[in-house]
Design an enzyme around this catalytic site. Structure first.
Site, short mmCIF file in Angstrom:
data_model
loop_
_atom_site.label_atom_id
_atom_site.label_comp_id
_atom_site.label_asym_id
_atom_site.label_seq_id
_atom_site.Cartn_x
_atom_site.Cartn_y
_atom_site.Cartn_z
N ASP A 133 2.45 78.15 1.57
CA ASP A 133 2.87 79.55 1.52
C ASP A 133 4.21 79.70 1.53
O ASP A 133 5.07 78.63 1.86
CB ASP A 133 2.21 80.28 2.40
CG ASP A 133 2.02 81.88 2.05
OD1 ASP A 133 2.51 82.29 0.89
OD2 ASP A 133 1.10 82.51 2.86
N ARG A 186 0.66 79.68 -7.09
CA ARG A 186 0.30 81.05 -6.59
C ARG A 186 1.45 81.98 -6.96
O ARG A 186 2.29 81.75 -6.39
CB ARG A 186 -0.13 81.00 -5.12
CG ARG A 186 -0.50 82.47 -4.60
CD ARG A 186 -0.87 82.28 -3.31
NE ARG A 186 -1.05 83.50 -2.29
CZ ARG A 186 -2.05 84.19 -2.25
NH1 ARG A 186 -3.35 83.76 -2.66
NH2 ARG A 186 -1.98 85.36 -1.47
#
Lengths: 303, 303
Positions: A133, A186
């Site tokens: 992330d 993402r």
């Protein structure tokens, strides 16, 4: 304009320490569990099962960010390794989101690399996917460096995140698109309180996503913007992109009807399932994101 | 729900004869000219020039619908033929929208066929495109018949319109997609007051448009729905549809900023330019379509 003021104001308010203590103590009573699966791993696996029964995929996220001590890093890494075991023993293919500082990026880049290797090696045995992330701007460049090293060894068993509100995101995207194999990315707008100098007002998620798809990457569009989701659905249909080349990723508890509508239309939809004790930062960003989320909590307080 | 009530209520109100006489007499004073280029052909050519200077294409529409006498039909046909001459002498490639009853479809199908032939033969000489528009449901089947006959002779110098709110529109689309050469179709939602039995609440314009594009037709999407326009833009980008295979078509005076935004993004945008004395039916449908349009007129009345 209203959105910007609301967002910055809310993020400042939740930084205010008496409010912080109050919410941390009493949060579960009035609706944190709408957005957070629970404090324990069992809560998370239960949430994943429920999502599965609605044909929704999951991405599990152990909450905790900006981890700065070696002890906490080791504890987090152990917890992540345990999560891989528990999920795999429950018959769930683990798909985890990991914050770079959880595995040591704020302590030392080599520590992060070693912990990532431990996680990905264990992950290989259980067929896991790890999404590295993105935290706030100071960690951007070191996170991309770490991702590139991991991608070289583990290919697309690891993915990362592009925050489209960062002004350098287009250049970063283009660099990443040169990777072989083509990366899994993402794409989010980004939700941290950053210096206005380095972020766009325009979020550019659509343009970034289309470019990634056109250049052969696998793109996971993370948004609750119905129009953006529809645009990506239209692009994907036009371009004949197969189902394993894109996902719609939404957050646990946000717009469940929208999640189901896109599943019904045959799209792969994955839900970001946060769990753990350190839910405060995540929770306050959810409130900052949408006045409707704050209203939900206020109704919880008085109802 | 509100929209349906508003729309049906407004269409009934504008049918009310004292209001009709009042508006017909005084309309120009308070804003009909926002939506209608003018009563004379010169007004229309001036509007076309202004649109050209903003990189917008035009589709000229001589107002008048549900024409039921042979005399009016001949007058309308003459006016259309004159329009072709005037535009071509002004150096404008004529792109006209024609209502089937203007050329006689309510009188006799053969009359409509002959008049269409006169117009298309003259049109050929001046490089015109003729879009055979769609009126209310009773004219649907005869209009499609007429279009097919014309398409066989004139190919894609003639196009027609599919109203996606009609329940049979998907079957009609599929039939039309078998034509060779693949047809040029304008896809609209439809704005007449029809029996609820024969229309959808869901407008399906996106699905119809994508299907048409996938099957090789040229699709002109007529809408002011920004989300739908963005979806089609995304589809077109994904599928690599060239600029001569689609257009965005918007109405004169409606959402000018949106018109320009799509031109700026490099899309072909064509504006439907209505002119003529018979503007009342067109005008009342514009009011019925969007409360914002009614507000514009009310402000004109009091300001």
């Amino acid at each position: 304009m209203f959105n910007t003021i609301y967002r910055r104001g809310l993020l400042s308010a939740t930084d205010f320490s008496p409010l912080r203590s109050f919410l941390k103590r009493h949060g579960w009573r009035f609706g944190v569990n709408r957005f957070v699966a629970g404090e324990r791993l069992e809560d998370a696996t239960e949430a994943i099962r429920k999502l599965e029964s609605r044909s929704l995929l999951s991405i599990l996220d152990l909450l905790g960010e900006f981890v700065t001590t070696a002890e906490s890093v080791e504890a987090m890494t152990q917890e992540i390794l345990l999560t891989l075991e528990v999920l795999s023993r429950s018959g769930i293919a683990p798909y985890l989101s990991i914050k770079p500082t959880q595995i040591g990026l704020a302590v030392d880049a080599d520590l992060a690399w070693e912990n990532a290797q431990r996680i990905l090696d264990r992950g290989r045995a259980v067929g896991a996917h790890i999404c590295l992330d993105m935290e706030s701007y100071p960690y951007l460049a070191p996170t991309l460096d770490l991702y590139r090293r991991l991608h070289k060894v583990h290919g697309n068993r690891v993915s990362t995140v592009l925050q489209s509100y960062i002004k350098g995101s287009l250049a970063d995207l283009d660099d990443l698109l040169d990777l072989d194999p083509k990366p899994v990315l993402r794409i989010v707008k980004g939700a941290y309180k950053e210096d206005p100098e380095i972020v766009y007002r325009d979020k550019n998620r659509g343009a970034r996503s289309f470019r990634g798809l056109e250049r052969g990457a696998t793109i996971n569009v993370a948004t609750h913007d119905e129009r953006l989701l529809s645009e990506v659905a239209a692009f994907v249909r036009g371009a004949g992109i197969p189902h394993d080349r894109y996902e719609f990723q939404l957050l646990y508890g946000v717009k469940p009807k929208l999640q189901e509508a896109f599943v019904r239309d045959g799209h792969p939809v994955r839900i970001y399932v946060p769990y753990g004790k350190d839910w405060y930062g995540y929770f306050s960003r959810r409130l900052a994101e949408r006045p409707a989320n704050l209203m939900f909590v206020i109704r919880g307080l008085f109802g």
